[in-house]
Design a protein around this motif. Sequence first.
Motif, PDB file in Angstrom:
ATOM      1  N   ARG A   1       0.516  -1.013  -0.047  1.00  0.00           N
ATOM      2  CA  ARG A   1       0.035  -0.086  -0.069  1.00  0.00           C
ATOM      3  C   ARG A   1       1.530   1.192  -0.078  1.00  0.00           C
ATOM      4  NH1 ARG A   1      -5.062  -0.486  -1.657  1.00  0.00           N
ATOM      5  NH2 ARG A   1      -6.590  -2.231  -0.254  1.00  0.00           N
ATOM      6  N   ILE A   2       0.557   2.267  -0.742  1.00  0.00           N
ATOM      7  CA  ILE A   2       1.319   3.649  -0.873  1.00  0.00           C
ATOM      8  C   ILE A   2       0.897   4.103   0.469  1.00  0.00           C
ATOM      9  CG2 ILE A   2       1.578   5.754  -1.970  1.00  0.00           C
ATOM     10  CD1 ILE A   2       0.709   4.511  -4.597  1.00  0.00           C
ATOM     11  N   VAL A   3       2.139   4.998   1.279  1.00  0.00           N
ATOM     12  CA  VAL A   3       1.811   5.391   1.644  1.00  0.00           C
ATOM     13  C   VAL A   3       2.871   6.818   2.130  1.00  0.00           C
ATOM     14  CG1 VAL A   3       0.607   4.031   3.955  1.00  0.00           C
ATOM     15  CG2 VAL A   3       3.187   3.771   3.671  1.00  0.00           C
ATOM     16  N   PRO A   4       3.027   7.899   2.177  1.00  0.00           N
ATOM     17  CA  PRO A   4       1.952   8.638   2.693  1.00  0.00           C
ATOM     18  C   PRO A   4       0.411   8.615   1.394  1.00  0.00           C
ATOM     19  CG  PRO A   4       3.932  10.290   2.211  1.00  0.00           C
ATOM     20  CD  PRO A   4       3.956   9.140   2.177  1.00  0.00           C
ATOM     21  N   VAL A   5      -0.427   8.779   1.294  1.00  0.00           N
ATOM     22  CA  VAL A   5      -1.311   8.667   0.670  1.00  0.00           C
ATOM     23  C   VAL A   5      -2.714   9.925   1.597  1.00  0.00           C
ATOM     24  CG1 VAL A   5      -2.809   6.777   1.501  1.00  0.00           C
ATOM     25  CG2 VAL A   5      -3.415   7.136  -0.323  1.00  0.00           C
ATOM     26  N   TRP A   6      -2.897  10.188   0.434  1.00  0.00           N
ATOM     27  CA  TRP A   6      -4.514  11.695   0.673  1.00  0.00           C
ATOM     28  C   TRP A   6      -5.415   9.958   0.630  1.00  0.00           C
ATOM     29  CZ3 TRP A   6      -3.822  15.903   2.553  1.00  0.00           C
ATOM     30  CH2 TRP A   6      -3.023  16.893   2.422  1.00  0.00           C
ATOM     31  N   ARG A   7      -6.296  10.555   1.707  1.00  0.00           N
ATOM     32  CA  ARG A   7      -8.059   9.550   1.904  1.00  0.00           C
ATOM     33  C   ARG A   7      -9.082  11.418   2.131  1.00  0.00           C
ATOM     34  NH1 ARG A   7      -8.219   8.385   7.302  1.00  0.00           N
ATOM     35  NH2 ARG A   7      -9.281   9.511   7.781  1.00  0.00           N
ATOM     36  N   LEU A   8      -9.122  10.942   0.845  1.00  0.00           N
ATOM     37  CA  LEU A   8     -10.924  11.541   0.589  1.00  0.00           C
ATOM     38  C   LEU A   8     -12.045  11.471   0.996  1.00  0.00           C
ATOM     39  CD1 LEU A   8      -9.526  13.559  -3.062  1.00  0.00           C
ATOM     40  CD2 LEU A   8      -8.533  13.847  -0.568  1.00  0.00           C
ATOM     41  N   GLN A   9     -12.375  12.087   1.955  1.00  0.00           N
ATOM     42  CA  GLN A   9     -13.869  11.864   2.113  1.00  0.00           C
ATOM     43  C   GLN A   9     -14.838  12.511   0.903  1.00  0.00           C
ATOM     44  OE1 GLN A   9     -11.774  10.584   6.558  1.00  0.00           O
ATOM     45  NE2 GLN A   9     -13.764  10.945   6.826  1.00  0.00           N
ATOM     46  N   PHE A  10     -16.437  12.370   1.136  1.00  0.00           N
ATOM     47  CA  PHE A  10     -17.147  12.813   0.178  1.00  0.00           C
ATOM     48  C   PHE A  10     -18.692  12.440   1.317  1.00  0.00           C
ATOM     49  CE2 PHE A  10     -13.566  12.042  -2.759  1.00  0.00           C
ATOM     50  CZ  PHE A  10     -13.379  13.098  -3.385  1.00  0.00           C
ATOM     51  N   ASP A  11     -19.024  13.799   0.602  1.00  0.00           N
ATOM     52  CA  ASP A  11     -20.811  13.817   1.198  1.00  0.00           C
ATOM     53  C   ASP A  11     -21.780  12.870   0.064  1.00  0.00           C
ATOM     54  OD1 ASP A  11     -20.691  15.919  -0.445  1.00  0.00           O
ATOM     55  OD2 ASP A  11     -21.668  17.324   1.095  1.00  0.00           O
ATOM     56  N   ASP A  12     -21.440  11.991  -0.693  1.00  0.00           N
ATOM     57  CA  ASP A  12     -22.316  11.553  -1.638  1.00  0.00           C
ATOM     58  C   ASP A  12     -22.713  10.392  -1.162  1.00  0.00           C
ATOM     59  OD1 ASP A  12     -19.837   9.871  -1.336  1.00  0.00           O
ATOM     60  OD2 ASP A  12     -20.200   8.943  -2.496  1.00  0.00           O
ATOM     61  N   PRO A  13     -24.046  10.325  -1.095  1.00  0.00           N
ATOM     62  CA  PRO A  13     -24.989   8.751  -0.709  1.00  0.00           C
ATOM     63  C   PRO A  13     -23.899   7.769  -0.708  1.00  0.00           C
ATOM     64  CG  PRO A  13     -26.230   9.840  -2.796  1.00  0.00           C
ATOM     65  CD  PRO A  13     -24.805  10.059  -2.959  1.00  0.00           C
ATOM     66  N   ALA A  14     -23.332   7.069  -0.481  1.00  0.00           N
ATOM     67  CA  ALA A  14     -22.346   6.261  -0.709  1.00  0.00           C
ATOM     68  C   ALA A  14     -21.320   6.596   0.096  1.00  0.00           C
ATOM     69  CB  ALA A  14     -21.655   5.303  -2.209  1.00  0.00           C
ATOM     70  N   ARG A  15     -20.736   7.434   0.399  1.00  0.00           N
ATOM     71  CA  ARG A  15     -19.660   7.911   1.863  1.00  0.00           C
ATOM     72  C   ARG A  15     -18.575   7.253   1.361  1.00  0.00           C
ATOM     73  NH1 ARG A  15     -23.407  10.650   2.469  1.00  0.00           N
ATOM     74  NH2 ARG A  15     -24.179  11.497   4.846  1.00  0.00           N
ATOM     75  N   SER A  16     -18.501   7.746  -0.063  1.00  0.00           N
ATOM     76  CA  SER A  16     -17.126   7.538  -0.605  1.00  0.00           C
ATOM     77  C   SER A  16     -15.608   8.068   0.289  1.00  0.00           C
ATOM     78  CB  SER A  16     -17.163   7.601  -1.796  1.00  0.00           C
ATOM     79  OG  SER A  16     -18.213   7.109  -2.709  1.00  0.00           O
ATOM     80  N   TRP A  17     -14.956   7.077   0.259  1.00  0.00           N
ATOM     81  CA  TRP A  17     -12.951   7.555   0.280  1.00  0.00           C
ATOM     82  C   TRP A  17     -12.580   7.052  -0.663  1.00  0.00           C
ATOM     83  CZ3 TRP A  17     -12.458   5.215   5.561  1.00  0.00           C
ATOM     84  CH2 TRP A  17     -13.562   5.798   6.788  1.00  0.00           C
ATOM     85  N   ILE A  18     -12.284   7.998  -1.324  1.00  0.00           N
ATOM     86  CA  ILE A  18     -11.347   8.069  -2.222  1.00  0.00           C
ATOM     87  C   ILE A  18      -9.413   8.089  -2.269  1.00  0.00           C
ATOM     88  CG2 ILE A  18     -10.227   8.880  -4.582  1.00  0.00           C
ATOM     89  CD1 ILE A  18     -13.306   9.256  -5.422  1.00  0.00           C
ATOM     90  N   TYR A  19      -8.581   7.189  -2.477  1.00  0.00           N
ATOM     91  CA  TYR A  19      -7.441   7.618  -2.076  1.00  0.00           C
ATOM     92  C   TYR A  19      -6.432   8.244  -3.423  1.00  0.00           C
ATOM     93  CZ  TYR A  19      -8.725   4.629   1.803  1.00  0.00           C
ATOM     94  OH  TYR A  19      -8.953   4.244   2.945  1.00  0.00           O
ATOM     95  N   ILE A  20      -6.055   8.987  -2.603  1.00  0.00           N
ATOM     96  CA  ILE A  20      -4.676   9.917  -4.078  1.00  0.00           C
ATOM     97  C   ILE A  20      -3.187   9.328  -3.875  1.00  0.00           C
ATOM     98  CG2 ILE A  20      -4.569  11.834  -4.994  1.00  0.00           C
ATOM     99  CD1 ILE A  20      -7.181  10.762  -5.549  1.00  0.00           C
ATOM    100  N   ASP A  21      -2.668   8.774  -4.687  1.00  0.00           N
ATOM    101  CA  ASP A  21      -1.107   9.259  -4.316  1.00  0.00           C
ATOM    102  C   ASP A  21      -0.667  10.224  -4.489  1.00  0.00           C
ATOM    103  OD1 ASP A  21       1.173   8.711  -4.760  1.00  0.00           O
ATOM    104  OD2 ASP A  21       1.473   7.674  -6.581  1.00  0.00           O
ATOM    105  N   PRO A  22       0.349  11.152  -3.452  1.00  0.00           N
ATOM    106  CA  PRO A  22       0.660  12.672  -3.327  1.00  0.00           C
ATOM    107  C   PRO A  22       1.746  12.627  -4.747  1.00  0.00           C
ATOM    108  CG  PRO A  22       1.702  11.069  -1.361  1.00  0.00           C
ATOM    109  CD  PRO A  22       0.345  11.017  -1.912  1.00  0.00           C
ATOM    110  N   ALA A  23       2.180  11.888  -4.835  1.00  0.00           N
ATOM    111  CA  ALA A  23       3.308  11.462  -5.684  1.00  0.00           C
ATOM    112  C   ALA A  23       2.791  12.367  -7.001  1.00  0.00           C
ATOM    113  CB  ALA A  23       4.282  10.786  -5.856  1.00  0.00           C
ATOM    114  N   SER A  24       2.547  11.430  -7.113  1.00  0.00           N
ATOM    115  CA  SER A  24       1.496  11.838  -8.787  1.00  0.00           C
ATOM    116  C   SER A  24       0.061  12.184  -9.485  1.00  0.00           C
ATOM    117  CB  SER A  24       1.271  10.215  -9.703  1.00  0.00           C
ATOM    118  OG  SER A  24       0.789   9.127  -8.695  1.00  0.00           O
ATOM    119  N   GLY A  25      -0.943  12.001  -7.402  1.00  0.00           N
ATOM    120  CA  GLY A  25      -2.539  12.960  -8.223  1.00  0.00           C
ATOM    121  C   GLY A  25      -3.005  11.597  -8.698  1.00  0.00           C
TER     122      GLY A  25
END
Length: 508
Positions: free
Chosen positions: A404-428
């Motif tokens: 698993r990539i660490v560190p990693v950006w965890r973005l939490q959304f307020d959509d109905p599914a309550r999505s969490w999306i992980y973003i590689d900080p080096a490449s986006g």
Amino acid sequence: MTSAWRRAWPRIRHWLYWTHRWLGIGGCLLFAMWFVSGVVMMYVGYPNLTDEERLAGLAPLRFEQAAVSPAAALVALNAQPPRRMVLEMQGGNNPEPVWRIVDARGGRHTVSARDGHVPGPVDAAQAEAIARAFSGRAGAHWAETLERDQWTVPQGLDPLRPLHRIEVGDAAGTELYVSSRSGEVVRDTTRSERLWNWLGSVPHWIYFTPLRADPPLWHDVVVWLSGACIVSAVTGIVIGILRVRLRRRFRNGAVTPYTGWMAWHHIAGLIGGFFVLTWIVSGWLSMNPNGWFQRGLVDAAVMARYTGAGTSPFPWPPASLPTGEGAAAPREAVPLWFDGKPLLQLRDAQAYVRVIDAATGAIASISREDILRAAPRLRPGSAVTQATLQAREDFHWYGHHRERIVPVWRLQFDDPARSWIYIDPASGQVVGSNDSNSRLRRWLFNAAHSLDFPWLIQYRPAWDIVMWLLSIIGAVASASGVVIGWRRLLRKPRSSALPGAQRVLRRS
């Protein structure tokens, strides 16, 4: 207890014993196999060509020979924007840089980066030469060409079939599989892996080639077998509780009315019954019966809006060709886009990653603001409620049997599914995602089945000790059930006027 229930209870109890007895005869065989094979799988996984192994086998990239740009490679295939493109060297008698392309449907293609031609099928002699270059063993030789065998049954290899099996000829008994369509080395196995997997993954997943070659049939077989075993486990737990006496004990002072193998089965089942049930239910859920745990994915159009891919031609050759010596020399180059900016991700033989700006040659720099500006495109109509730069693994983002990539950006959304999306900080790039449904599955399957809690797996051998202890208890309960079931099958039938459950009541 009401009078109606009192009258019905002997018959209910009879069917409870009958169901457990006859389902348990076959179920305990499966339970015993699952416990033993599960312990093997803790240490030997199903054969797979890891990224580290693949990169170590590739030759250093020769960028000066890669004259064909990513856009020109797609034109040669008449293809739409791909899911993934990778530049790497294809070994053999005439090594050359090639573009490996995965299209939107998962199809696999190869285009020469030297002159743009699309190579034809790879024959046995070419596959042998590719395997020799990959393994560094001059004695590697072709063994056979096949559609699938025991180590290549997963459907993920379907776009690459048929496969050439190459025997490397080393002390480990390594075999490589080379795609006849693309020339890629797609799998490796060793003699030790093959042996242990016959005791591990193959029986545990009921992963036999003829059955696994038919995915719907394999799915149904595993679901129904697991379902029958759940019934066996539940009835066993109920009977075990009914037959135990902790206060008013039996005449000999025992908590169980049984002796011998029956006593082992009763006591081990009481101690480990909950974990037996937990493991079989979680294994059943892993097959996603009825599609209960479908996860919403980011579709190609949304991903293209997020990355800005194709808004302009990818600059080729890159502004500054990366260099390196030995293992540090790039083995693969992946053209990427982030927010309309072209990037080139490089990995060396040790899987070390560098991301450069393809237009300037500088190391890519992506800020928190850049990611937050682009992120809403991933979930149109929703907002990011929390952005966390996660510096270590946690319950939902962890490795255990994968990187698993660490560190990693965890973005939490307020959509109905309550999505969490992980973003590689080096490449986006998006490197993972989950939603409320998949997070529930994480509890019901991964946590319950593998006990892969971060606080446990990070302090091995604590995890190993717990898994071994529970597996031994489960194996004892299952093995004793096998002996009891075998003796039952060999027993000659006896006539009796009393139902089985009533006979048990009389003996106690």
